[in-house]
Scaffold this motif. Structure first.
Motif, PDB file in Angstrom:
ATOM      1  N   MET A   1       0.977  -0.777   0.395  1.00 26.18           N
ATOM      2  CA  MET A   1       0.018  -0.098   0.065  1.00 26.18           C
ATOM      3  C   MET A   1       0.723   1.217   0.011  1.00 26.18           C
ATOM      4  SD  MET A   1      -1.352  -0.311   3.867  1.00 26.18           S
ATOM      5  CE  MET A   1      -0.153  -1.511   5.225  1.00 26.18           C
ATOM      6  N   ALA A   2       0.403   2.606  -0.386  1.00 27.71           N
ATOM      7  CA  ALA A   2       1.782   3.472  -0.755  1.00 27.71           C
ATOM      8  C   ALA A   2       1.197   3.877   0.200  1.00 27.71           C
ATOM      9  CB  ALA A   2       0.419   3.919  -2.023  1.00 27.71           C
ATOM     10  N   ARG A   3       1.898   3.700   1.186  1.00 24.04           N
ATOM     11  CA  ARG A   3       1.801   4.940   2.418  1.00 24.04           C
ATOM     12  C   ARG A   3       3.361   4.339   3.518  1.00 24.04           C
ATOM     13  NH1 ARG A   3      -0.607   2.207   7.714  1.00 24.04           N
ATOM     14  NH2 ARG A   3      -1.242   0.638   6.786  1.00 24.04           N
ATOM     15  N   GLN A   4       4.440   5.542   4.104  1.00 34.58           N
ATOM     16  CA  GLN A   4       5.279   5.333   5.004  1.00 34.58           C
ATOM     17  C   GLN A   4       5.389   4.580   6.147  1.00 34.58           C
ATOM     18  OE1 GLN A   4       7.481   8.940   4.797  1.00 34.58           O
ATOM     19  NE2 GLN A   4       8.616   8.334   5.818  1.00 34.58           N
ATOM     20  N   THR A   5       4.392   3.385   5.914  1.00 33.13           N
ATOM     21  CA  THR A   5       4.224   2.551   7.555  1.00 33.13           C
ATOM     22  C   THR A   5       4.882   1.502   7.994  1.00 33.13           C
ATOM     23  OG1 THR A   5       2.254   1.488   6.912  1.00 33.13           O
ATOM     24  CG2 THR A   5       1.751   3.255   8.287  1.00 33.13           C
ATOM     25  N   ARG A   6       6.056   1.218   8.270  1.00 30.40           N
ATOM     26  CA  ARG A   6       7.254   0.316   8.382  1.00 30.40           C
ATOM     27  C   ARG A   6       7.446  -0.146   7.290  1.00 30.40           C
ATOM     28  NH1 ARG A   6       1.506  -1.803   9.286  1.00 30.40           N
ATOM     29  NH2 ARG A   6       1.610  -2.970   7.357  1.00 30.40           N
ATOM     30  N   GLY A   7       7.699  -1.220   6.337  1.00 30.61           N
ATOM     31  CA  GLY A   7       8.717  -1.721   5.681  1.00 30.61           C
ATOM     32  C   GLY A   7       7.689  -1.182   3.654  1.00 30.61           C
ATOM     33  N   ARG A   8       6.991  -1.047   4.254  1.00 28.50           N
ATOM     34  CA  ARG A   8       5.745  -0.375   3.102  1.00 28.50           C
ATOM     35  C   ARG A   8       5.343   1.002   2.958  1.00 28.50           C
ATOM     36  NH1 ARG A   8       3.586  -5.036   5.642  1.00 28.50           N
ATOM     37  NH2 ARG A   8       3.164  -6.580   4.415  1.00 28.50           N
ATOM     38  N   TRP A   9       6.937   1.439   2.448  1.00 25.09           N
ATOM     39  CA  TRP A   9       7.192   2.534   2.327  1.00 25.09           C
ATOM     40  C   TRP A   9       7.188   2.755   0.729  1.00 25.09           C
ATOM     41  CZ3 TRP A   9      11.595   5.570   6.349  1.00 25.09           C
ATOM     42  CH2 TRP A   9      11.527   6.477   6.091  1.00 25.09           C
ATOM     43  N   ARG A  98      33.613  -5.963  -6.761  1.00 26.30           N
ATOM     44  CA  ARG A  98      33.086  -6.029  -8.144  1.00 26.30           C
ATOM     45  C   ARG A  98      31.524  -6.868  -7.843  1.00 26.30           C
ATOM     46  NH1 ARG A  98      35.902  -6.153 -12.398  1.00 26.30           N
ATOM     47  NH2 ARG A  98      34.827  -8.038 -13.339  1.00 26.30           N
ATOM     48  N   THR A  99      31.087  -7.405  -6.396  1.00 24.82           N
ATOM     49  CA  THR A  99      29.917  -8.255  -6.355  1.00 24.82           C
ATOM     50  C   THR A  99      29.260  -8.158  -5.000  1.00 24.82           C
ATOM     51  OG1 THR A  99      31.473 -10.466  -6.580  1.00 24.82           O
ATOM     52  CG2 THR A  99      28.995 -10.425  -5.252  1.00 24.82           C
ATOM     53  N   ALA A 100      28.484  -7.418  -5.238  1.00 24.02           N
ATOM     54  CA  ALA A 100      27.286  -6.471  -5.267  1.00 24.02           C
ATOM     55  C   ALA A 100      25.364  -7.413  -4.972  1.00 24.02           C
ATOM     56  CB  ALA A 100      26.599  -5.549  -5.148  1.00 24.02           C
ATOM     57  N   TYR A 101      24.530  -7.089  -4.308  1.00 20.66           N
ATOM     58  CA  TYR A 101      23.737  -7.324  -3.775  1.00 20.66           C
ATOM     59  C   TYR A 101      22.302  -6.066  -3.998  1.00 20.66           C
ATOM     60  CZ  TYR A 101      25.652 -12.109  -2.776  1.00 20.66           C
ATOM     61  OH  TYR A 101      26.085 -13.408  -2.774  1.00 20.66           O
ATOM     62  N   VAL A 102      21.705  -6.272  -4.181  1.00 16.48           N
ATOM     63  CA  VAL A 102      20.337  -5.311  -4.427  1.00 16.48           C
ATOM     64  C   VAL A 102      19.072  -5.777  -4.376  1.00 16.48           C
ATOM     65  CG1 VAL A 102      21.539  -3.519  -5.850  1.00 16.48           C
ATOM     66  CG2 VAL A 102      20.656  -4.771  -6.895  1.00 16.48           C
ATOM     67  N   LEU A 103      18.474  -5.244  -3.445  1.00 17.51           N
ATOM     68  CA  LEU A 103      16.978  -5.496  -2.675  1.00 17.51           C
ATOM     69  C   LEU A 103      16.245  -4.749  -2.661  1.00 17.51           C
ATOM     70  CD1 LEU A 103      15.552  -7.359   0.161  1.00 17.51           C
ATOM     71  CD2 LEU A 103      14.882  -5.134   0.024  1.00 17.51           C
ATOM     72  N   SER A 104      15.292  -5.046  -3.689  1.00 19.40           N
ATOM     73  CA  SER A 104      14.054  -4.015  -4.213  1.00 19.40           C
ATOM     74  C   SER A 104      12.853  -4.290  -3.173  1.00 19.40           C
ATOM     75  CB  SER A 104      13.431  -4.531  -5.601  1.00 19.40           C
ATOM     76  OG  SER A 104      12.832  -4.948  -5.770  1.00 19.40           O
ATOM     77  N   ILE A 105      11.892  -3.173  -2.433  1.00 21.43           N
ATOM     78  CA  ILE A 105      10.736  -3.839  -1.594  1.00 21.43           C
ATOM     79  C   ILE A 105       9.496  -3.615  -2.647  1.00 21.43           C
ATOM     80  CG2 ILE A 105      12.400  -2.683  -0.002  1.00 21.43           C
ATOM     81  CD1 ILE A 105       9.984   0.285  -0.577  1.00 21.43           C
ATOM     82  N   GLY A 106       8.308  -4.013  -2.071  1.00 19.03           N
ATOM     83  CA  GLY A 106       7.073  -4.029  -2.586  1.00 19.03           C
ATOM     84  C   GLY A 106       6.840  -5.144  -2.636  1.00 19.03           C
ATOM     85  N   SER A 107       5.228  -5.134  -1.846  1.00 19.38           N
ATOM     86  CA  SER A 107       4.044  -6.671  -2.071  1.00 19.38           C
ATOM     87  C   SER A 107       4.529  -7.339  -3.269  1.00 19.38           C
ATOM     88  CB  SER A 107       2.952  -5.928  -2.150  1.00 19.38           C
ATOM     89  OG  SER A 107       2.500  -5.138  -1.283  1.00 19.38           O
ATOM     90  N   GLY A 108       4.417  -8.741  -2.929  1.00 18.02           N
ATOM     91  CA  GLY A 108       4.048  -9.813  -4.301  1.00 18.02           C
ATOM     92  C   GLY A 108       6.230  -9.330  -5.011  1.00 18.02           C
ATOM     93  N   ASP A 109       5.970  -9.728  -5.882  1.00 19.99           N
ATOM     94  CA  ASP A 109       7.235 -10.146  -6.934  1.00 19.99           C
ATOM     95  C   ASP A 109       7.897  -8.730  -7.227  1.00 19.99           C
ATOM     96  OD1 ASP A 109       5.255  -8.235  -8.808  1.00 19.99           O
ATOM     97  OD2 ASP A 109       5.351  -9.679 -10.562  1.00 19.99           O
ATOM     98  N   LYS A 110       7.029  -7.901  -6.560  1.00 22.99           N
ATOM     99  CA  LYS A 110       8.121  -6.240  -6.648  1.00 22.99           C
ATOM    100  C   LYS A 110       9.030  -6.342  -5.903  1.00 22.99           C
ATOM    101  CE  LYS A 110       4.429  -2.728  -8.025  1.00 22.99           C
ATOM    102  NZ  LYS A 110       3.939  -2.071  -7.548  1.00 22.99           N
ATOM    103  N   SER A 111       9.456  -7.136  -4.780  1.00 20.99           N
ATOM    104  CA  SER A 111      10.442  -7.849  -3.918  1.00 20.99           C
ATOM    105  C   SER A 111      11.096  -8.250  -4.645  1.00 20.99           C
ATOM    106  CB  SER A 111      10.169  -7.891  -2.759  1.00 20.99           C
ATOM    107  OG  SER A 111       9.146  -6.894  -2.064  1.00 20.99           O
ATOM    108  N   TYR A 136       9.577  -7.475   1.458  1.00 22.15           N
ATOM    109  CA  TYR A 136      10.764  -7.444   1.926  1.00 22.15           C
ATOM    110  C   TYR A 136      11.530  -6.172   1.733  1.00 22.15           C
ATOM    111  CZ  TYR A 136      10.629 -12.453   2.010  1.00 22.15           C
ATOM    112  OH  TYR A 136       9.941 -13.869   1.940  1.00 22.15           O
ATOM    113  N   ASP A 137      11.752  -6.284   3.207  1.00 18.41           N
ATOM    114  CA  ASP A 137      12.710  -4.472   3.386  1.00 18.41           C
ATOM    115  C   ASP A 137      14.701  -4.388   3.401  1.00 18.41           C
ATOM    116  OD1 ASP A 137       9.873  -3.646   4.468  1.00 18.41           O
ATOM    117  OD2 ASP A 137      10.164  -4.920   5.562  1.00 18.41           O
ATOM    118  N   ALA A 138      15.173  -5.753   4.298  1.00 21.50           N
ATOM    119  CA  ALA A 138      16.079  -5.514   4.022  1.00 21.50           C
ATOM    120  C   ALA A 138      17.353  -6.794   3.997  1.00 21.50           C
ATOM    121  CB  ALA A 138      16.785  -5.079   5.790  1.00 21.50           C
ATOM    122  N   ILE A 139      18.498  -7.206   3.422  1.00 23.25           N
ATOM    123  CA  ILE A 139      19.488  -7.914   2.970  1.00 23.25           C
ATOM    124  C   ILE A 139      20.738  -7.744   3.762  1.00 23.25           C
ATOM    125  CG2 ILE A 139      20.004  -6.694   0.987  1.00 23.25           C
ATOM    126  CD1 ILE A 139      19.918  -9.334  -0.311  1.00 23.25           C
TER     127      ILE A 139
END
Length: 358
Positions: A1-9, A98-111, A136-139
């Motif tokens: 949901m589009a609000r800045q609560t918890r990880g759902r920022w 040279r090695t890095a991981y990125v994590l995207s946030i969002g509900s379902g397949d956006k994470s 998901y929020d962090a890695i």
């Protein structure tokens, strides 16, 4: 949901930042430590940074933004991640230059989790969240092979993933061992540092959005968890712990506050000396305003700490018991390399700063 609560920022909200020109000057502590702003090459909001050495650092943020420098920040290179142009990369974790991981946030397949092993020239999609209710929020990584990713609660328990093969597979931990959530509970995906790891198996999570801001801790790479209450301001969906850091297995710090009151002081910092079993404010000390990122500086024996937020930076030289302002330029996230010599921070409109003359 589009609000800045918890990880759902998901940002109908944008942090207010001081109206500062893009110049490489910020206030200093004792006219010594100074933020120098660098040209990032993007105007996207940056939410995560991972310092590797005095030369190499990575950053990530909104609309698929991933950046890297290999010359100390004199130049930053944009690194497109194919198929991720609309994603919000809230965490980036580099395990080497040279090695890095990125994590995207969002509900379902956006994470999602992507990985590169060639300094960002190519990327592999390692994980796509299959659960429409998960977010998901962090890695973070203990070493080159063992990592953990954490997310907001689903059906009353926080979501936890682990890898033991450098991300080739990401597996949920047993449900019975996952931390239980309070009503409204979650994590703030503000800087990629609501989760931190230490040693070979320790990890801590800072929570918010509920009646109480807690720290969840594990000593077995996330199989089982314990919880501890904290004095960080809580009770609304916008308040709680935003960042956590440890200098060793015992000594840690949490910062946060209420992002809707980002320029107001509050109960926004606490310390532990027993591995996160108990947390206390340091003699009633508070930071000047809401803070979203914090780091211990390696080599300082747990004494030097940098805390950043959209309304400025604070610095402690005594383990968090006293603080001095380090300018009012806003940043969302901060990282320091393992040598302790290079501190980078990132923020709005592609802002990147490096701390010099410490």
């Amino acid at each position: 949901m589009a609000r800045q609560t918890r990880g759902r920022w998901l940002h109908v909200h944008t942090f207010l930042v001081p109206a500062v020109a893009a110049m490489a000057v910020a206030a200093a502590v004792g006219a010594v430590a100074t933020w120098q702003l660098q040209t990032s090459g993007t105007a996207e909001r940056l939410r995560a940074v991972s310092a590797v050495s005095e030369k190499v650092a990575w950053a990530s943020g909104n609309r698929g933004a991933v950046l890297r420098t290999d010359d100390g920040g004199d130049g930053w290179t944009l690194l497109p991640v194919p198929g991720a142009e609309s994603l919000d990369f809230r965490d980036i974790e580099a395990t080497s230059d040279r090695t890095a991981y990125v994590l995207s946030i969002g509900s379902g397949d956006k994470s999602r989790i992507y990985k590169t092993t060639d300094a960002g020239k190519t990327w592999v999609l390692q994980f796509t969240n299959p659960d429409p209710k998960a977010f998901y929020d962090a890695i973070a990584f203990w070493d080159e092979r063992n990592g953990i990713a954490v997310g907001d609660p689903v059906d009353g328990r926080f979501t936890i993933l682990r890898t033991a093969d450098a991300g080739k597979t990401w597996t949920p931990t047993p449900e019975a061992g996952r931390p239980r959530a309070l009503p409204g509970d979650g994590m703030f995906a503000a800087s990629g540092t609501c989760l931190v790891v230490q040693g070979a198996a320790n990890a801590w999570i800072g929570t918010g959005g509920a009646a109480q801001a807690r720290v969840l801790r594990t000593t077995d790479r996330g199989t089982t968890w314990a919880e501890a209450s904290t004095p960080i301001v809580a009770g609304t969906s916008s308040a709680g712990i935003f960042s956590i850091a440890f200098s060793d297995a015992l000594h840690g710090i949490i910062v946060g506050g209420d992002y809707r009151k980002e320029r107001e002081p509050s109960a926004n910092v606490a310390l532990t000396s027993d591995g996160g079993r108990t947390w206390a404010a340091a003699g009633g000390v508070t930071l000047r305003s809401f803070r979203s990122g914090v780091v211990f500086v390696p080599g300082s024996r747990g004494r030097e700490i940098i805390a950043v937020g959209p309304a400025g930076t604070d610095r402690s030289l005594d383990g968090g018991r006293a603080w001095s302002p380090l300018g009012d330029v806003g940043f969302h996230a901060v990282s320091v390399d393992k040598s302790g010599r290079s501190v980078w921070a990132v923020g709005e409109q592609g802002r990147v700063g490096r701390l010099f003359d410490r």
